[in-house]
Design a protein around this motif. Structure first.
Motif, PDB file in Angstrom:
ATOM      1  N   TYR A   1      -1.884   4.594  -9.995  1.00  0.00           N
ATOM      2  CA  TYR A   1      -1.509   4.118  -8.658  1.00  0.00           C
ATOM      3  C   TYR A   1      -2.564   4.461  -7.608  1.00  0.00           C
ATOM      4  N   ALA A   2      -3.310   5.530  -7.841  1.00  0.00           N
ATOM      5  CA  ALA A   2      -4.403   5.872  -6.927  1.00  0.00           C
ATOM      6  C   ALA A   2      -5.447   4.758  -6.905  1.00  0.00           C
ATOM      7  N   LYS A   3      -5.693   4.161  -8.071  1.00  0.00           N
ATOM      8  CA  LYS A   3      -6.673   3.072  -8.169  1.00  0.00           C
ATOM      9  C   LYS A   3      -6.195   1.802  -7.478  1.00  0.00           C
ATOM     10  N   LYS A   4      -4.878   1.660  -7.339  1.00  0.00           N
ATOM     11  CA  LYS A   4      -4.329   0.466  -6.686  1.00  0.00           C
ATOM     12  C   LYS A   4      -4.388   0.562  -5.163  1.00  0.00           C
ATOM     13  N   LEU A   5      -4.713   1.735  -4.653  1.00  0.00           N
ATOM     14  CA  LEU A   5      -4.710   1.942  -3.208  1.00  0.00           C
ATOM     15  C   LEU A   5      -6.014   1.481  -2.573  1.00  0.00           C
ATOM     16  N   LYS A   6      -6.085   0.196  -2.349  1.00  0.00           N
ATOM     17  CA  LYS A   6      -7.254  -0.374  -1.690  1.00  0.00           C
ATOM     18  C   LYS A   6      -7.156  -0.131  -0.191  1.00  0.00           C
ATOM     19  N   LYS A   7      -8.294  -0.173   0.486  1.00  0.00           N
ATOM     20  CA  LYS A   7      -8.298   0.060   1.928  1.00  0.00           C
ATOM     21  C   LYS A   7      -7.439  -0.981   2.628  1.00  0.00           C
ATOM     22  N   THR A   8      -6.616  -0.529   3.559  1.00  0.00           N
ATOM     23  CA  THR A   8      -5.769  -1.433   4.326  1.00  0.00           C
ATOM     24  C   THR A   8      -5.967  -1.152   5.807  1.00  0.00           C
ATOM     25  N   LYS A   9      -5.840  -2.176   6.620  1.00  0.00           N
ATOM     26  CA  LYS A   9      -6.060  -2.017   8.051  1.00  0.00           C
ATOM     27  C   LYS A   9      -4.892  -1.251   8.669  1.00  0.00           C
ATOM     28  N   ASP A  10      -5.206  -0.194   9.387  1.00  0.00           N
ATOM     29  CA  ASP A  10      -4.176   0.590  10.054  1.00  0.00           C
ATOM     30  C   ASP A  10      -3.940  -0.019  11.435  1.00  0.00           C
ATOM     31  N   THR A  11      -2.838  -0.745  11.560  1.00  0.00           N
ATOM     32  CA  THR A  11      -2.560  -1.466  12.810  1.00  0.00           C
ATOM     33  C   THR A  11      -2.238  -0.528  13.967  1.00  0.00           C
ATOM     34  N   SER A  12      -2.028   0.765  13.694  1.00  0.00           N
ATOM     35  CA  SER A  12      -1.712   1.702  14.777  1.00  0.00           C
ATOM     36  C   SER A  12      -2.886   1.857  15.743  1.00  0.00           C
ATOM     37  N   LEU A  13      -4.099   1.552  15.279  1.00  0.00           N
ATOM     38  CA  LEU A  13      -5.262   1.613  16.167  1.00  0.00           C
ATOM     39  C   LEU A  13      -5.185   0.522  17.217  1.00  0.00           C
TER      40      LEU A  13
ATOM     41  N   HIS B   1     -12.593  22.350   3.680  1.00  0.00           N
ATOM     42  CA  HIS B   1     -12.568  21.622   2.409  1.00  0.00           C
ATOM     43  C   HIS B   1     -11.418  20.606   2.333  1.00  0.00           C
ATOM     44  N   ILE B   2     -10.930  20.158   3.489  1.00  0.00           N
ATOM     45  CA  ILE B   2      -9.817  19.199   3.525  1.00  0.00           C
ATOM     46  C   ILE B   2     -10.304  17.811   3.933  1.00  0.00           C
ATOM     47  N   SER B   3      -9.780  16.806   3.231  1.00  0.00           N
ATOM     48  CA  SER B   3     -10.028  15.404   3.571  1.00  0.00           C
ATOM     49  C   SER B   3      -8.680  14.749   3.847  1.00  0.00           C
ATOM     50  N   TYR B   4      -8.720  13.666   4.627  1.00  0.00           N
ATOM     51  CA  TYR B   4      -7.498  12.959   4.993  1.00  0.00           C
ATOM     52  C   TYR B   4      -7.513  11.548   4.406  1.00  0.00           C
ATOM     53  N   ILE B   5      -6.375  11.149   3.856  1.00  0.00           N
ATOM     54  CA  ILE B   5      -6.240   9.830   3.237  1.00  0.00           C
ATOM     55  C   ILE B   5      -5.162   9.033   3.957  1.00  0.00           C
ATOM     56  N   ALA B   6      -5.428   7.768   4.179  1.00  0.00           N
ATOM     57  CA  ALA B   6      -4.517   6.910   4.932  1.00  0.00           C
ATOM     58  C   ALA B   6      -3.154   6.752   4.265  1.00  0.00           C
ATOM     59  N   TYR B   7      -2.109   6.810   5.107  1.00  0.00           N
ATOM     60  CA  TYR B   7      -0.729   6.539   4.683  1.00  0.00           C
ATOM     61  C   TYR B   7      -0.028   5.966   5.912  1.00  0.00           C
ATOM     62  N   PRO B   8      -0.369   4.724   6.305  1.00  0.00           N
ATOM     63  CA  PRO B   8       0.056   4.123   7.584  1.00  0.00           C
ATOM     64  C   PRO B   8       1.529   4.294   7.914  1.00  0.00           C
ATOM     65  N   GLY B   9       1.787   4.912   9.077  1.00  0.00           N
ATOM     66  CA  GLY B   9       3.146   5.081   9.558  1.00  0.00           C
ATOM     67  C   GLY B   9       3.883   6.248   8.943  1.00  0.00           C
ATOM     68  N   LYS B  10       3.322   6.852   7.918  1.00  0.00           N
ATOM     69  CA  LYS B  10       3.981   7.952   7.206  1.00  0.00           C
ATOM     70  C   LYS B  10       3.306   9.299   7.454  1.00  0.00           C
TER      71      LYS B  10
ATOM     72  N   TYR C   1       0.836  -1.198   0.000  1.00  0.00           N
ATOM     73  CA  TYR C   1       0.000   0.000   0.000  1.00  0.00           C
ATOM     74  C   TYR C   1       0.878   1.258   0.000  1.00  0.00           C
ATOM     75  N   ASN C   2       1.857   1.292   0.926  1.00  0.00           N
ATOM     76  CA  ASN C   2       2.716   2.471   1.041  1.00  0.00           C
ATOM     77  C   ASN C   2       3.583   2.675  -0.195  1.00  0.00           C
ATOM     78  N   SER C   3       3.967   1.566  -0.832  1.00  0.00           N
ATOM     79  CA  SER C   3       4.745   1.655  -2.067  1.00  0.00           C
ATOM     80  C   SER C   3       3.910   2.312  -3.169  1.00  0.00           C
ATOM     81  N   ASN C   4       2.665   1.905  -3.273  1.00  0.00           N
ATOM     82  CA  ASN C   4       1.763   2.496  -4.273  1.00  0.00           C
ATOM     83  C   ASN C   4       1.474   3.968  -3.963  1.00  0.00           C
ATOM     84  N   MET C   5       1.354   4.290  -2.661  1.00  0.00           N
ATOM     85  CA  MET C   5       1.101   5.677  -2.284  1.00  0.00           C
ATOM     86  C   MET C   5       2.304   6.550  -2.635  1.00  0.00           C
TER      87      MET C   5
END
Length: 224
Positions: free
Chosen positions: A59-71, A152-161, A37-41
């Protein structure tokens, strides 16, 4: 009787071994999924910055939802500390003046790379004055790191980054990265688009923990 007892012991040991292997395998799959996921991001951000929107979209299309283990790394005390911050704000948009403003939503993501989630609380009265309070857990308390504008801001997952930020309004879009570095907020701009009908962005936005299925309800389960 001794044979039966011995058989039960063997079966129990085998079951434990199977459970351990399954647990390790699941953890390995999560790590692999996060890495991919992070490689694609990283590639998405690279091409977006270079204004190569065709490849960025790929590459945006390759970014499927991934579980954020930090939770999962948050302790019960950390959850409690974050929950107290979220509850400072009104969940009712019509009575926000009774508390410290209206809660648009809250987000959990690892912003500093310590594998435990930080808290982002977005609040205000409308897009014109929305802002986000950013907290980290330190010394047994939720410590505010910074306040950032959030209209007008949204947040997109980038685990650990950190989190990828998308500012979009009326055909204009700007993409950036928000993270905590050396205890302070660090931002990086990856460029923008103007006069576009469709933004070139991933669609895996962070959960703002607000559900509108049966009216407006704030989901606090991740902090309980």
């Amino acid at each position: 009787m001794e044979r039966k007892s011995f058989s039960r012991i063997i079966i129990s040991v085998l079951m434990i071994v199977v459970l351990l292997i399954s647990s390790v395998s699941a953890a390995g799959i999560q790590v692999e999924a996060k890495s991919k996921y992070n490689s694609n991001m990283a590639k998405y951000l690279k091409y977006y910055k270079a204004k190569n929107y065709k490849k960025a979209k790929k590459y945006a299309k390759k970014l499927k939802k991934t579980k954020d283990t930090s939770l999962n790394k948050m302790s019960s005390k950390q959850k409690k500390a974050y929950l107290s911050k979220v509850k400072k704000y009104s969940f009712d948009m019509f009575n926000y003046d009774k508390k410290e403003g209206f809660l648009e939503g809250y987000y959990l993501a690892d912003l500093n790379g310590d594998k435990s989630a930080e808290l982002l609380v977005k609040h205000g009265t409308c897009e014109a004055d929305f802002r986000t309070e950013i907290y980290t857990y330190k010394g047994g308390e939720a410590v505010k790191v910074a306040t950032s504008g959030a209209g007008h801001i949204s947040y997109i997952a980038y685990p650990g980054k950190g989190v990828v930020t998308v500012w979009g309004h009326m055909g204009f879009c700007s993409v950036g990265l928000l993270r905590i570095k050396n205890g302070k907020i660090n931002t990086k701009n990856y460029g923008s688009q103007s006069s576009v009908y469709e933004y070139t962005i991933p669609q895996n936005f962070l959960d703002n923990h607000v559900d509108y299925t049966n009216g407006r309800e704030v989901d606090l389960s991740d902090l309980q």
